[in-house]
Motif scaffolding. Structure first.
Motif: not given
Ligand code: ZEM
Length: 294
Positions: A209-214, A224-226, A229-232
Motif C-alpha cells: 500500500q502507500n506510505w509516506h515519511i512520518r 501509512d497514507d490511509e 497509524s502503522f509503520m514501516m
C-alpha cells in the motif's frame, strides 16, 4: 583458516515429550501475558529474541548463531540492536531454572517456535541439542545484526552472510506482522499493522500500500497514507525498491499458504544455523495448546 564446529547433543534421557512439556509451559505463560506491552503480548518479543540469538551467524567461519546462547555476555548483550531483549530472557528465566538440562540456545529458539505457533503461525520444525557457551572469546561482535536505517544492499549483505537467499530473506522479514517497535528500545515507534498478535501475511499486503515519511523527531520511519497509524522501517520499504525482493513481497501478499510454508522453512533454518546435528536426528513438530485440548 579454522572453522568452528558446534555439535548438537541431547541429554540421553530426554525426548519429544520432555520438550513438548517445556513448550506447553512457555505457551501457557505467553497466553497469560497476552495483555502485556499494551496488547502486543509476548509473541513479537520472543520471536525477535529467537531471531537475534540466531542472526549473528556468519557462514564463512561458522561463528555466531543460536548454539551458544551467548547473548547474556558483552558485547552481544549490550548491542544496541538487542535493546529490550533482556525482557524476553527474563520472561524465560524460570524455565531455565526448572529445566536445568535445557540450554539457553535451546530455550530461546524453542520460545520462538512457541511464539509463532501459538498466534496462528505455521508449524516450525525444531531440533534440540545446543550447548551453553561461556567462553567470552566466542561471543560475536556488534554489527552483525541488520540496521533498520539502511537499504536493500545492506539487507542482502547481512542475510547472505548468514547463507540466506533473497526469497528466504523476504519470507523471514514477514515476521514484522508481529509485535511492534518501542521508542525506548530501538527508537522506532509502533506496530506494522492492526493484528500484531496474529501471525499472518499482513505485513506484505500492507507494504504494497502507500506510505509516506512520518513527520516526527524520532528515527526515519514510514507511516501509512490511509490511517497514519502503522509503520514501516526503511529496511522494510527497501523490499519494495529492489526488484528481486519485490517479486517475493508480491507473491506472499497474494498467497498466505506460500508465505507460511516458506517462512516455516526459513525460520527453522535460521534457528539451526551453524549447528551440526546427528545424522539420524528427526525434527520435532510441537502441538499447540489448542491442539492438545480435548
Ligand atoms: Zn525485526 N525489528 N528486523 N525481524 N522484529 C524490530 C522488531 C521486531 C529489523 C529491525 O531493525 C527491527 C527481522 C528482521 C529485521 C521482529 C522479527 C524479525 C525492531 C523494533 C527493529 C528496529 C524493536 C523494538 O523497538 O522493540 C531489521 C532491520 C530487520 C532486517 C532487515 C526478522 C528476520 C525477524 C524474525 C524472523 C519482531 C517479531 C519484532 C517485534 C518485537 C516486539 O517486541 O514486539
Amino acid at each position: 583458516g579454522t572453522t568452528v564446529i558446534n555439535t548438537a547433543s541431547i541429554p540421553k534421557s530426554k525426548g519429544f515429550k520432555d520438550y513438548q512439556e517445556v513448550y506447553n509451559e512457555i505457551a501457557e505463560k505467553v497466553h497469560e501475558e497476552e495483555d502485556a506491552d499494551d496488547g502486543a503480548g509476548r509473541y513479537g518479543l520472543l520471536t525477535r529474541l529467537a531471531w537475534h540469538n540466531s542472526g549473528t551467524y556468519k557462514k564463512s567461519d561458522n561463528t555466531g548463531g543460536s548454539y551458544g546462547g551467548t547473548m547474556i555476555y558483552k558485547p552481544e548483550e549490550t548491542d544496541g540492536e538487542n535493546a529490550g531483549l533482556s525482557i524476553g530472557r527474563e520472561f524465560l528465566s524460570e524455565f531455565k531454572e526448572k529445566y536445568p538440562w535445557l540450554s539457553r540456545g535451546d530455550l530461546w529458539t524453542l520460545a520462538g517456535v512457541v511464539a509463532v505457533q501459538e498466534c496462528g503461525g505455521p508449524k516450525i520444525k525444531w531440533r534440540p541439542g545446543r550447548e551453553d557457551i561461556d567462553d567470552q572469546q566466542r561471543v560475536p561482535e556488534n554489527g552483525r545484526l541488520p540496521n533498520a536505517h539502511l537499504g536493500a544492499p545492506h539487507v542482502r549483505d547481512v542475510f547472505s552472510r548468514m547463507g540466506f537467499t533473497d526469497q528466504e530473506t523476504v519470507a523471514l522479514i514477514g515476521a514484522h506482522a508481529l509485535g511492534k517497535c518501542h521508542t525506548d528500545r530501538s527508537g522506532y515507534d509502533g506496530p506494522w499493522g492492526p493484528s500484531f498478535n496474529m501471525f499472518t501475511n499482513d505485513f506484505f499486503v500492507r507494504l504494497l500500500q502507500n506510505w509516506h515519511i512520518r513527520k516526527w523527531d524520532g528515527n526515519k520511519q514510514y507511516e501509512d497514507d490511509e490511517s497514519n497509524s502503522f509503520m514501516m522501517l526503511p529496511t522494510d520499504m527497501a523490499l519494495k525498491e529492489d526488484g528481486n525482493f519485490l517479486k517475493y513481497v508480491k507473491q506472499y501478499a497474494e498467497d498466505q499458504d506460500l508465505f507460511f510454508e516458506d517462512f516455516a522453512n526459513a525460520f527453522s533454518k535460521l534457528l539451526e544455523l551453524g549447528i551440526t546435528f546427528p545424522k539420524d536426528s528427526k525434527p520435532f513438530m510441537f502441538k499447540t495448546l489448542e491442539e492438545q485440548e480435548d
